[in-house]
Design a protein around this motif. Structure first.
Motif, PDB file in Angstrom:
ATOM      1  N   HIS A   1      44.991  38.708  61.159  1.00 47.57           N
ATOM      2  CA  HIS A   1      44.209  39.931  61.276  1.00 47.57           C
ATOM      3  C   HIS A   1      44.441  40.717  59.991  1.00 47.57           C
ATOM      4  O   HIS A   1      45.197  40.288  59.122  1.00 47.57           O
ATOM      5  CB  HIS A   1      44.665  40.764  62.473  1.00 47.57           C
ATOM      6  CG  HIS A   1      44.624  40.024  63.781  1.00 47.57           C
ATOM      7  ND1 HIS A   1      43.534  40.048  64.598  1.00 47.57           N
ATOM      8  CD2 HIS A   1      45.541  39.231  64.388  1.00 47.57           C
ATOM      9  CE1 HIS A   1      43.771  39.304  65.667  1.00 47.57           C
ATOM     10  NE2 HIS A   1      44.988  38.795  65.565  1.00 47.57           N
TER      11      HIS A   1
ATOM     12  N   CYS B   1      40.156  46.211  62.205  1.00 50.52           N
ATOM     13  CA  CYS B   1      40.589  44.908  61.722  1.00 50.52           C
ATOM     14  C   CYS B   1      39.592  44.450  60.671  1.00 50.52           C
ATOM     15  O   CYS B   1      38.389  44.482  60.900  1.00 50.52           O
ATOM     16  CB  CYS B   1      40.650  43.914  62.871  1.00 50.52           C
ATOM     17  SG  CYS B   1      41.075  42.247  62.326  1.00 50.52           S
TER      18      CYS B   1
ATOM     19  N   CYS C   1      38.726  37.544  63.184  1.00 47.96           N
ATOM     20  CA  CYS C   1      39.822  37.001  63.978  1.00 47.96           C
ATOM     21  C   CYS C   1      39.324  36.422  65.281  1.00 47.96           C
ATOM     22  O   CYS C   1      40.102  36.154  66.188  1.00 47.96           O
ATOM     23  CB  CYS C   1      40.882  38.073  64.227  1.00 47.96           C
ATOM     24  SG  CYS C   1      40.225  39.565  64.965  1.00 47.96           S
TER      25      CYS C   1
HETATM   26 CU   LIG Z   1      41.837  41.142  64.245  1.00 49.04          CU
END
Ligand SMILES: [Cu+2]
Ligand code: HEM
Ligand SMILES: [Cu+2]
Lengths: 258, 591, 252
Positions: free
Chosen positions: A180, A215, A219
């Motif tokens: 991340h 983020c 991910c």
């Molecule tokens: Cu993430």
């Protein structure tokens, strides 16, 4: 809408180090603009002046173009300045100069997972309880070993982060699963969070308010929902909040966006 | 190339050179399993154009999701993509991620590289050096078909359970290690594409080194050949590490190794049962060791085309030819030691970041030199505004924007804010879309007469040009502001972020530009196919150019030249004082 | 045809090599990058690991040593094959190239016997942090335990263990000594496997040159010699890779 601090250029900056980053971006863009406009004027001039037309002939002779050498050397010199004068100092502070003990930094462990940010506060004793992947479960997202006495007063939050202003914060970044990247736009902080590694970042807020932590690295499916609320509080308010927290290894209910 | 055109060439007697050996090849050998570099070049080019359009279509879909994240797709789309991808007209995030990863992969590995290297390189390079064909014609055919299989594997992956690869074109593990089966097909497809490129690059280098016409020394090579030559070295040396990385990831996925997985991974609150001890960053190093040179693979051939077209249409020699050649070589070398500037945010220390920042700043210098040389070439020129020239000229400011916006990304401090935002998307698309694509279009219009004996229509060409220029900028310019505001790339819905919501209008603007850009390609498609049949017939050298390909008949027969050419001078002898005409071809003894 | 592709057989006057030879050198350059990347991976993983075994503890060094000798011998016969073409001795050429192929096949057979036992041998890691090596006697998904026979201890090699029950809930992971066992075995299988694929590639090429391809011995011997030389360069390269693999994986 028009009262929103977010617009078409930088998001607001509430960190101590952010101004340095903004400055270098501004300077580079002025530099780019000057180059592009200067270059563009010459380009357009040539396009018009040297268009093919009856009676006009191209010349075999190549221009001497001293000015281009000057320009190229100029670019080089300026790039050295950007590099050594602006970028490297900011970077080395950002990466290699953690807050000193007398600045009383506050450490928090961050455990990233698909698709949430977990925050592990050491609690009143200032010491983190032991954690291990084996203990991770739906009601223990950070894998706290509850048999450890140090864990008794630890606080674990899911997608919510409270911090005091004017006090250096050190985040110790870890990930359970995939890569991340913690991205706090208002704090000018971005750092990949890599499983198998613990990477620290630090910053100090200068303003209170409600912001977001996102983020920045793909991910998985719900990458776009991996957003934590960030509440920067007055130190006093923060202390109050901390006292109210019952120690837990668990998570809290999602709260509606204010 | 149509059947008619081929016969047309014969009937004009230009192709009799190989008449005595002439035996009719069947359709399959002539157009499908051909070993002729020109046919292979055209196969590459057409396949790549189809892939480019396909990759673009994926993006048009994604742009709808981005512009209207809370809306639903028209029922027409919902029907096509079915409940697995678009239940009730809502695009699933996993489908968005598939489209994104495959857009990148297709554009880079199945679109631009095959068009620029496989298409233009194959068709033009042997002609420009006066060779009858590539050094290894059968290897050449093999590399096309290996590429083709790779492409089919990639496309097929959309139809397997779980869909295509969805971890970005960069396929960072551990995410890609735990992704559905499509990722395995992605890796297998990549192995094919890499193999194809390796075969191709060996062929290009050998051909250039061994088969140049008499008198064609290295410093008399057209700039395009230089660009292809350096590109071939990049492919040759940069691709194998990615192949190694691909094999390692394949092992992780199918043989249970954990090269890229550390210990103690917990997915969905369950510990992953692997040996661990792997390193996710290892993949990134191997990947970017390829992928940065790859960026130059994407841009150099286009630069080569632009240099060519500019010299011809300014009617004067290219300024600083040697300097430009040295710059390209230097660029090639440097591109191997800048890769980690893609990894500044992985927690890199000061020394390493200082090294890679510095190499990154250094590599910007040759690009500046090349661009400067091209503009100075305009000075004192007599610019013919032909369609290829308009595309080539537009390349310059577009590439300039792409190059300049690379500067802040190369400075680690600025990169903290800009890394992995739309600013990055804007930056590299200005290089590879408004930049490279403009160059490649210039090449299509420029060499179309050589491939078919006919010119493409000017009206439609100009329409295509203006539409493309305007809407490319409309699509990508807003991204700098979107990125500056802090919006991350690969986001299915940016409005969940405060700062993303604030620039949603710009995203809508960009999306509309993308769709209009699609419409702007219609004149090109019509022009391309119609001109093959009804385009104006032109002479062998319609642009009054000097390089060797224009000495061959249009279209060139098998074996290329009626008379083996000999080279007497440099590539760009235009407007030579005292010469009979304003161009002195390389292949004419006395001009 | 007025224009033939030049320098197929004869060397280019300036570069001094034929097309094919330049081509094979370039190809080998890319191969160096391929194996270079894998060796870098090996070094990186090994340096970053905290329990990487010594090769000789886990792998069959005698077999690998024999294989090293076999491969070196095959390089020698490859050179002899080329020399025989040059000397116009078809019979000898056949013999030497045939030997090269046979030696390569020997290498592969030995490799097979080196690989196979690894897949029968298992290790079980328990949640309490311990692990044991042995043979999986029974692994039935229906049962909540497995039957496992431990290896004899090093100190008492003739004391054999009985099969024992291990409850699945105590087990963190179990694996054969295949690629998934650890990064040591991962790199071992990947690198030797890829090398093995190169050997198979060489066998295919050489077999082709031995039978259908050998027609060219009569029709165009110079060009045929060039082909054997290129095949030889490739073969020496594959040999050389092994020369690096052997100490890195088995001896260090
Ligand atoms: Cu993430
Ligand atoms: C001409 C029209 C094109 C448009 C409108 C377009 C648009 C975009 C957009 C909006 C993204 C970001 C998607 C996201 O972050 O979710 C993207 C990603 C990307 N594009 Fe394009 N693009 C175009 C052409 C190209 C070309 C010609 C290339 C390559 C040569 C290319 C290579 C890529 C790559 C590598 C990515 C990154 C994919 C990823 O995140 O994994 N694009 N494109
Ligand atoms: Cu994410």
């Amino acid at each position: 809408m028009d009262t929103s601090p977010y617009g078409w250029w930088f998001p607001p900056n509430i960190s101590m180090h952010g101004a340095g980053i903004d400055r270098i971006i501004d300077v580079v863009h002025w530099f780019m603009a000057v180059l592009f406009v200067g270059w563009g004027i010459f380009f357009v001039y040539c396009l018009i002046k040297f268009r093919a037309r009856p009676g006009h002939q191209a010349s075999y002779q190549l221009p001497k173009a001293k000015i281009s050498k000057v320009a190229e050397v100029g670019v080089l010199v300026f790039e050295v300045f950007l590099l050594v004068g602006l970028s490297m100092p900011v970077w080395s502070k950002y990466r290699n100069d953690p807050p000193k003990a007398e600045e009383n930094p506050m450490e928090i462990r961050v455990v990233a997972e698909q698709f949430a940010w977990n925050f592990h506060y050491p609690g009143a004793d200032g010491k983190f309880g032991r954690t291990h992947p084996r203990f991770m479960a739906a009601d223990n997202l950070i894998g706290l070993d509850r048999s450890d006495p140090l864990a008794a007063d630890d606080i674990a939050l899911n997608n919510k982060f409270y911090m005091p202003k004017d006090r250096p914060i050190v985040l110790r970044l870890t990930s359970k699963d995939v890569i991340h990247s913690i991205w706090i736009p208002v704090m000018r902080v971005k750092q990949d969070v890599i499983p198998g590694m613990e990477i620290p970042v630090w910053f100090t807020a200068t303003q209170t308010g409600h912001y977001q932590i996102g983020c920045a690295q793909l991910c998985g499916n719900n990458h776009f929902t991996m957003i934590s609320d960030l509440f920067v509080q007055e130190p006093e308010e923060f202390r109050q909040w901390q006292l109210e927290q019952k120690s837990s290894g668990g998570e809290e209910e999602e709260e509606e966006d204010a | 190339m149509s059947h008619d055109d081929h016969h047309h060439g014969h009937s004009h007697g230009s192709a009799h050179a190989h008449g005595d050996h002439h035996h009719e090849l069947g359709f399959w050998q002539k157009y499908v399993f051909s070993v002729d570099h020109k046919v292979i070049g055209i196969q590459y080019a057409v396949t790549a154009l189809v892939f480019l359009f396909f990759g673009f279509t994926l993006m048009m879909l994604m742009r709808y999701q981005l512009a209207y994240p809370k809306g639903t797709f028209p029922s027409f789309f919902a029907k096509i993509f079915g409940a697995a991808n678009m239940p009730g007209g809502t695009m699933l995030p996993e489908f968005y991620n598939q489209l994104g990863a495959m857009h990148g992969t297709i554009m880079v590995f199945l679109g631009v590289v095959p068009l620029a290297v496989g298409g233009f390189g194959n068709f033009v390079l042997p002609l420009q050096i006066g060779a009858p064909d590539m050094a290894f014609p059968r290897l050449n055919m093999a590399s096309y078909w290996v590429f083709f299989v790779g492409g089919v594997v990639m496309l097929f992956s959309f139809f397997v359970t779980g869909g295509a690869a969805q971890s970005g074109w960069t396929s960072y593990p551990p995410l890609s290690n735990i992704a559905p089966f499509g990722q395995t097909l992605w890796l297998i497809g990549m192995v094919f594409l890499i193999t194809s490129s390796l075969l191709g690059s060996v062929n290009f280098i050998v051909t250039t080194v061994q088969l140049r016409a008499e008198g064609l020394s290295f410093f008399r090579l057209p700039f395009f050949v230089w660009a292809q030559f350096v590109t071939a070295f990049l492919l040759l040396l940069a691709f194998p590490p990615l192949e190694a990385a691909g094999v390692l990831q394949l092992m992780d996925r199918v043989a249970g190794t954990s090269f890229f997985m550390p210990e103690g991974l917990v997915v969905g609150n369950r510990m992953v049962e692997v040996a661990g001890e792997g390193n996710p960053l290892l993949w990134q190093h191997l990947f970017w060791f390829l992928a940065h040179p790859e960026v130059y693979v994407l841009i150099l051939p286009a630069m080569g085309i632009v240099g060519e077209v500019i010299a011809i249409n300014t009617r004067k020699p290219l300024w600083g030819y040697r300097l430009v050649v040295y710059s390209v070589i230097f660029l090639g070398f440097m591109s191997f030691i800048v890769w980690a500037h893609h990894m500044f945010m992985t927690g890199m220390g000061t020394t390493m970041s200082a090294f890679f920042q510095t190499t990154t700043m250094i590599i910007s210098i040759p690009s500046v030199i090349i661009l400067t040389a091209f503009v100075i070439s305009l000075f004192g020129a007599s610019i013919r505004y032909t369609v290829p020239m308009m595309f080539a000229l537009a390349f310059l400011p577009m590439f300039a924007i792409g190059g300049l916006t690379g500067l802040p990304l190369g400075l680690t401090a600025a990169d903290i804010h800009l890394h992995d935002t739309y600013y990055v998307i804007g930056h590299f698309h200005y290089v590879v879309a408004p930049g490279t694509l403009m160059g490649l279009f210039a090449g299509v219009y420029h060499w179309f007469p050589k491939a078919t004996g006919r010119k493409m229509n000017d009206m439609l060409g100009k329409l295509h040009f203006w539409g493309t220029l305007i809407f490319l900028n409309g699509a990508f310019l807003p991204m700098f502001w979107i990125g500056m505001a802090g919006v991350s790339r690969r986001l299915y819905d940016q409005t969940k972020y405060f700062h993303g919501d604030a620039v949603q209008d710009l995203t809508v603007l960009s999306s509309w530009s993308v769709w209009l850009l699609g419409i702007a390609q219609i004149p090109f498609i019509i022009n391309f196919f119609a001109s093959m049949r009804v385009g104006k017939k032109v002479s062998d050298n319609p642009w009054a150019a000097t390089t060797l390909e224009w000495a061959a008949p249009s279209p060139p027969p098998h074996g290329n030249f009626a008379v083996v050419p000999v080279v007497y001078r440099g590539p760009y002898e235009y407007s030579v004082p005292g010469a009979a005409s304003d161009f002195s071809p390389q292949f004419v003894a006395k001009a | 045809m007025s224009a033939e592709i030049k320098y197929i057989t004869e060397p280019h006057p300036i570069t001094g090599v034929s097309n094919a030879k330049l081509g094979i050198w370039l190809f080998l350059a890319s191969e160096v990058m391929l194996f270079g990347a894998l060796f870098s991976t090996y070094i990186l993983l090994r340096v970053g690991s905290n329990h990487w075994p010594h090769g000789w503890e886990e792998l069959n060094v005698p077999l690998a040593t024999i294989n090293t000798v076999v491969l070196i011998a095959s390089s020698v016969t490859m050179v002899m094959a080329w020399a025989s073409v040059k000397l116009n001795q078809f019979g000898k050429f056949r013999m030497y190239l045939g030997l090269t192929v046979l030696l390569a096949l020997t290498f592969l057979v030995i490799k097979f016997f080196e690989y196979r036992p690894k897949f029968d041998h298992h290790q079980v890691w328990l949640h309490d942090g311990t692990s044991m090596r042995g043979h999986l006697t029974e692994d039935d998904d229906e049962q909540d335990y497995i039957l496992f026979t431990r290896d004899a201890d090093k100190e008492h090699p003739d004391v054999h263990h009985e099969a024992e029950k291990i409850e699945r809930e105590r087990i963190f992971r179990h694996s054969s000594f295949g690629p998934g066992h650890s990064n040591f075995f991962g790199t071992y299988f990947t690198m030797t496997g890829l090398h093995g694929l190169h050997i198979i590639g060489g066998v295919i090429v050489n077999t082709w040159l031995l039978f259908p391809g050998a027609v060219m011995f009569r029709t165009n011997r110079e060009r045929f010699a060039g082909r054997i030389e290129c095949a030889g360069l490739y073969w020496h390269f594959v040999d050389l890779v092994w020369i690096f693999l052997f100490p890195s994986l088995y001896l260090l």
